[in-house]
Write a protein that holds these residues in place. Structure first.
Motif, mmCIF file in Angstrom:
data_model
loop_
_atom_site.group_PDB
_atom_site.id
_atom_site.type_symbol
_atom_site.label_atom_id
_atom_site.label_comp_id
_atom_site.label_asym_id
_atom_site.label_seq_id
_atom_site.Cartn_x
_atom_site.Cartn_y
_atom_site.Cartn_z
ATOM 1 N N ASP A 47 0.813 -1.216 0.000
ATOM 2 C CA ASP A 47 0.000 0.000 0.000
ATOM 3 C C ASP A 47 0.849 1.271 0.000
ATOM 4 N N GLY A 48 2.142 1.116 -0.079
ATOM 5 C CA GLY A 48 3.008 2.286 -0.104
ATOM 6 C C GLY A 48 3.368 2.812 1.259
ATOM 7 N N HIS A 49 3.064 2.051 2.304
ATOM 8 C CA HIS A 49 3.418 2.478 3.656
ATOM 9 C C HIS A 49 4.855 2.065 3.968
ATOM 10 N N LEU A 50 5.573 2.947 4.612
ATOM 11 C CA LEU A 50 6.967 2.667 4.992
ATOM 12 C C LEU A 50 6.985 1.634 6.114
ATOM 13 N N GLN A 51 7.695 0.527 5.879
ATOM 14 C CA GLN A 51 7.762 -0.556 6.852
ATOM 15 C C GLN A 51 9.045 -0.515 7.682
ATOM 16 N N THR A 52 10.173 -0.398 7.033
ATOM 17 C CA THR A 52 11.456 -0.299 7.742
ATOM 18 C C THR A 52 12.317 0.760 7.061
ATOM 19 N N TYR A 53 13.130 1.378 7.889
ATOM 20 C CA TYR A 53 14.069 2.383 7.365
ATOM 21 C C TYR A 53 15.366 2.252 8.159
ATOM 22 N N LYS A 54 16.431 1.903 7.457
ATOM 23 C CA LYS A 54 17.727 1.698 8.095
ATOM 24 C C LYS A 54 18.747 2.671 7.502
ATOM 25 N N THR A 55 19.574 3.240 8.351
ATOM 26 C CA THR A 55 20.634 4.151 7.908
ATOM 27 C C THR A 55 21.953 3.731 8.545
ATOM 28 N N TRP A 56 23.041 4.039 7.843
ATOM 29 C CA TRP A 56 24.402 3.841 8.347
ATOM 30 C C TRP A 56 25.214 5.059 7.912
ATOM 31 N N PHE A 57 25.778 5.739 8.860
ATOM 32 C CA PHE A 57 26.608 6.890 8.499
ATOM 33 C C PHE A 57 27.761 7.035 9.477
ATOM 34 N N ARG A 58 28.778 7.750 9.014
ATOM 35 C CA ARG A 58 30.030 7.896 9.757
ATOM 36 C C ARG A 58 30.437 9.360 9.745
ATOM 37 N N VAL A 59 30.976 9.841 10.873
ATOM 38 C CA VAL A 59 31.383 11.237 11.026
ATOM 39 C C VAL A 59 32.714 11.277 11.770
ATOM 40 N N LEU A 60 33.605 12.153 11.319
ATOM 41 C CA LEU A 60 34.872 12.390 12.002
ATOM 42 C C LEU A 60 34.935 13.844 12.459
#
Length: 342
Positions: A47-60
């Motif tokens: 139905d177009g509903h967001l089920q999962t959202y995963k992010t990976w990011f790095r900062v120095l």
């Protein structure tokens, strides 16, 4: 966790790796040594509903302490997993300073953040990262300001250039990491916009929540851009200070060389006077040396006889010895001149 297992190449606990589903390519040495990145993964139902959202990011972030001079690196990696029930963020390599800043950000911002938004927890994370960059940039600025105020115009030496060199190195690193953090937050901002467009669950409340998240990210992005300009200004001010120091030293050396040239001119005048006096007395000295030899004899007049000069018939011996010796001396001088020239 304070241990930076990501940068050191250690393996995360299997349950953490499985829960956050960290892609395999992010564990390669290229990403472990990188100064920052951002990537994500999302899934929708039929139905177009967001089920999962995963992010990976790095900062120095490079933290600089002016008194005593030193620095330390904040190499932080974040993994987040969101679903309609909850949102969890794994913070890798964060020290106590970052944890304190994150707690402050959560206490001030969380009441105004919508928990249902996939990027809601990223806002306090970005705020803590922003605070670290702010401390880094302004600490470098304080060091540069001290250099500008306490500029030793007459006693500038090796130690001063060493301090400038170290500060320039810190400024370059701060500028680099801040640029990457700025790009990372820009990607987050774009993701917040894209999510609000893709998620078709509808409802005015959800739209308002998305607007609040974007509003916070926009504000933080503007702050980072301001710090970016300040970081660039630090580099330019320090470069200007180094150029000024070089010009001052060149000017000081020019004055010294001018004084040496004046002293050399005076010495040259004195030597010229000595040479003139020597040339004036050299012919009489030469003549007196010749006439003092026994080759010449003067017989004064006596009993009506006239005075007379007589020259020995062995006078040629003088020339036979003097001419070769003079030629040998000139030859030795010429040989030494050519040898020193080579």
């Amino acid at each position: 966790m304070q241990d930076d297992v990501f940068s050191t190449g250690k393996q995360l606990a299997p349950e953490l790796s499985q829960h956050f589903q960290i892609p395999g390519h992010l564990l390669s040495s290229a990403y472990r040594r990188s100064n920052g990145f951002f990537t994500f993964e999302e899934s929708f139902d039929q139905d177009g509903h967001l089920q999962t959202y995963k992010t990976w990011f790095r900062v120095l972030v490079k933290a600089v302490s002016p008194n005593p001079p030193g620095y330390s690196w904040h190499e932080m990696t974040f993994c987040s997993r969101w679903d309609p029930q909850r949102c969890i963020v794994l913070c890798i390599g964060v020290d106590l300073a970052f944890q304190h800043l994150l707690q402050q950000a959560l206490s001030h911002m969380w009441p105004r953040l919508p928990p249902s938004e996939p990027l809601s927890l990223h806002v306090p994370l970005v705020q803590a990262i922003l605070e670290l960059h702010d401390l880094s940039v302004w600490c470098i600025r304080d060091v540069i300001r001290t250099i500008e105020k306490d500029r030793p115009l007459s006693t500038l030496g090796f130690q001063d250039f060493s301090i400038m060199h170290e500060t320039a190195r810190h400024a370059i690193h701060s500028f680099e990491t801040l640029s990457v953090s700025l790009d990372t937050v820009e990607v987050m901002q774009q993701q917040a916009i894209d999510l609000s467009t893709k998620d078709k669950r509808g409802g005015g409340g959800h739209a308002d929540a998305s607007d609040q998240t974007r509003m916070h990210l926009d504000s933080q992005l503007r702050m980072l851009r301001g710090l970016f300009l300040r970081s660039q200004s630090n580099k330019e001010r320090l470069q200007n200070e180094i150029s000024l120091a070089y010009n001052l030293i060149a000017q000081r050396d020019s004055h010294v060389m001018k004084g040496l040239g004046e002293a050399a001119r005076l010495d040259s005048g004195a030597l010229k006077m000595i040479a003139v006096v020597t040339m004036a007395f050299l012919p009489p000295t030469f003549l007196s040396a010749i006439f003092s030899m026994s080759f010449f004899n003067f017989t004064p007049g006596n009993d009506g006889t006239k005075a007379a000069w007589s020259v020995s018939d062995k006078f040629w011996v003088y020339w036979v010895c003097a001419v070769p010796l003079t030629c040998l001396t000139m030859a030795i001088w010429y040989w030494r001149q050519n040898r020193s020239g080579n």
